[in-house]
Design a protein around this motif. Sequence first.
Motif, PDB file in Angstrom:
ATOM      1  N   GLU A  55      -8.053 -10.157  -0.713  1.00 29.34           N
ATOM      2  CA  GLU A  55      -7.560  -9.534   0.518  1.00 29.34           C
ATOM      3  C   GLU A  55      -6.863  -8.203   0.251  1.00 29.34           C
ATOM      4  O   GLU A  55      -5.995  -7.782   1.007  1.00 29.34           O
ATOM      5  N   TYR A 114       0.841  -1.184   0.000  1.00 26.46           N
ATOM      6  CA  TYR A 114       0.000   0.000   0.000  1.00 26.46           C
ATOM      7  C   TYR A 114       0.878   1.236   0.000  1.00 26.46           C
ATOM      8  O   TYR A 114       2.122   1.153   0.078  1.00 26.46           O
ATOM      9  N   SER A 148       3.081  -0.864   3.708  1.00 24.57           N
ATOM     10  CA  SER A 148       2.675  -2.107   4.360  1.00 24.57           C
ATOM     11  C   SER A 148       2.247  -3.128   3.309  1.00 24.57           C
ATOM     12  O   SER A 148       1.812  -2.772   2.213  1.00 24.57           O
ATOM     13  N   PRO A 149       2.361  -4.415   3.650  1.00 25.75           N
ATOM     14  CA  PRO A 149       2.023  -5.457   2.673  1.00 25.75           C
ATOM     15  C   PRO A 149       0.560  -5.387   2.261  1.00 25.75           C
ATOM     16  O   PRO A 149      -0.335  -5.204   3.088  1.00 25.75           O
ATOM     17  N   ALA A 150       0.309  -5.555   0.972  1.00 26.90           N
ATOM     18  CA  ALA A 150      -1.041  -5.608   0.439  1.00 26.90           C
ATOM     19  C   ALA A 150      -1.350  -7.024  -0.010  1.00 26.90           C
ATOM     20  O   ALA A 150      -0.472  -7.746  -0.488  1.00 26.90           O
ATOM     21  N   LYS A 165       4.184 -12.021  -2.589  1.00 24.66           N
ATOM     22  CA  LYS A 165       2.988 -12.852  -2.729  1.00 24.66           C
ATOM     23  C   LYS A 165       3.359 -14.242  -3.262  1.00 24.66           C
ATOM     24  O   LYS A 165       4.489 -14.488  -3.659  1.00 24.66           O
ATOM     25  N   ASP A 174      -0.417 -11.146   4.616  1.00 21.72           N
ATOM     26  CA  ASP A 174      -0.148  -9.735   4.899  1.00 21.72           C
ATOM     27  C   ASP A 174       1.032  -9.523   5.838  1.00 21.72           C
ATOM     28  O   ASP A 174       1.348  -8.410   6.207  1.00 21.72           O
ATOM     29  N   THR A 217       5.505  -8.707   2.053  1.00 24.81           N
ATOM     30  CA  THR A 217       5.191  -7.961   0.830  1.00 24.81           C
ATOM     31  C   THR A 217       5.199  -8.875  -0.387  1.00 24.81           C
ATOM     32  O   THR A 217       4.592  -8.561  -1.410  1.00 24.81           O
TER      33      THR A 217
END
Length: 662
Positions: free
Chosen positions: A628, A589, A593-595, A604, A599, A602
């Motif tokens: 999410e 974001y 912070s991890p999106a 995926k 979460d 970072t």
Amino acid sequence: MATLAAAVIGLLTGTAVPATSAQAAAGCRVSYTVGAQWPGGFTGNVAVTNLGAAINGWQLAWTFPAAGQAVTQAWGAGVVASGSTVTATNASWNAAIATGATVSFGFNGVWSGSNPVPASFTLNGVACTGGTTPQPTPAKDVVAAMQPGWNLGNTLDAIPAETSWGNPLTSRELLHKVRSEGYRSVRIPVTWADHLGAAPAHTLDATWLARVKQVVDMALDEDLYVMINLHHDSWRWINTYPADAAVLDRYTAVWTQLSSTFRDYPAELVFESINEPDFTGVTDEQKYPLLNTLNTTFVQLVRATGGNNSTRVLVLPTLWTNADQPRLDALNATFTALNDPYLAATVHFYGWWPFSVNIAGGVRYNEEVRADLNGTFDRVKASFIDRGIPVIVGEWALLNWDHNRPGVIERGEFLKFIEEFSHRARTTGATTMVWDAGQFLNRSTLTWRDQVVFDMMKAGWTTRSGTASSDQIYLPKSGTITAKPLTLHLNGTTFQGLYRNGTALPAADYTLSGTTLTLTPAALTRLAGNRAYGVNATIEARFSAGTAWPISIISADQPTQEATTGTTTATTVPTRFNGDQLQTMEAVYADGSPAGPADWSTFKQFWEHFQPDYAAGTITLKEAFFAEVDDGTVTLTFHFWSGARTTYKIIKTGSTVTGSPA
């Protein structure tokens, strides 16, 4: 003078045996004579001739048949009595008995009424039978003879039928191929849930049982050891124990029927109680005694069916078939309580999870992955193997290595994992059974989907192989080509040279300084040819042992991307890969912070959250990713194996997604 010449006794040996003979003949002859006798007393002489394999340490036992018979003094052996039962133990100087050799001892004894000769003897706990008899092979030798092993995955364990998960019917040709490639055993996972009758008998479907039996027979005919189990039953119905009290009745019924069916099968058939056991609605501490109940019930009921089941190797799993120390300790307690010499332990191993599925930046075989691997084998060795309990790693691979998901695990990184896994298994003494649901051996063509991967596995059965820091060398599509270094991991081997298509490259093409191998600009320019995007040439580094290390020479430019519009069901990012390969993706974001899912990271998960399509020129952001992701702006960073990166911004508004290069 009374004489008894008695019989043969089985002596357990410590040598491995071929799959065609899981039992070894051994025996002895015992001569018991009364050399002198007088009122109330006598002198006895005993001679033991070893007819089998050499032994070192012995105990001869017998029971006097008449009241009042007893030993009062002995020489050449230590003699103790418990009631009328007498046990003579070797002296320090006559413990060893070579094949064909005889050891003797004598004693003075007393008698009253009569002094008959003992009717039978046992040596090291086994009754003399009057001739050489085959004796069960120790569990550790059976398990050792099973190395290496292969799983017939997603087949008889498929739900509801053998071909339901995409594999063809198992054929004799398939099993012959597996054996011809060097495998010594096959694990046949079987799911019984859809093939059981109603309570209370829970009768196994006759057609299904006959098919399982047919596949077992074919495997045994191909000189393979075989291990069968209860597989996905673990989560289909067994996991509801103890809330569902009927689980234990059904479990007992299934194994009773299987034990009876296979009672007279040879020792090359091994039973595994249950695959990856777990129980719902209870804590871990409560799960341990539940698994102990299932494992103990399994052992006791199989043994009770007699025949070859009396000494058949039975394989017990840890909770989840996991190798964390509490799981190992709990299973150890079961082994101690059962005190059965024909048991083995099983765990599964799919590596450090982030690396195994490519999440959280787990793209390389690094120190975290190595520490997880070595820690697992260290614990298994200390917990079981050092205590004399053999271990079968009943499944191993990386979770997301699959021909249907190309690129999730980079091949060179997987090769390094295979090499070290095989080395640790071999030096630890564990038998390994690779999980193959079709991702390694193509069952339609009976060819390996990636010969290099299989070659690394096979080499690891007997030796180590050299590897390198990478199996890829990236070159620019145009412009100057510079020298490119690779770090060699020799693993006890020595570097022998570089080869292309079986021909050695000239020594001028590279230099070796310590473990740094550097290819010259001239050599790379020649190998790159017209420098078309992608792999221009493949060479290999050869070492003094093991298999060769492949090196791809790749031409690539910086990847580029274009704007897109999509939905949260799926959004495709137009991508010109320009010869490069996607390594991973980050999502954050605006505040960094991890999106998205996972979460805590970072990075995926490859394929689960994003998926490249090199032919179509796209990277798809999947529904599982957007599920999410909050509305607003998310910055994506795509990492490529050349070291290149691209930055891309997406904006999520409800179910609508737009994106463009940052």
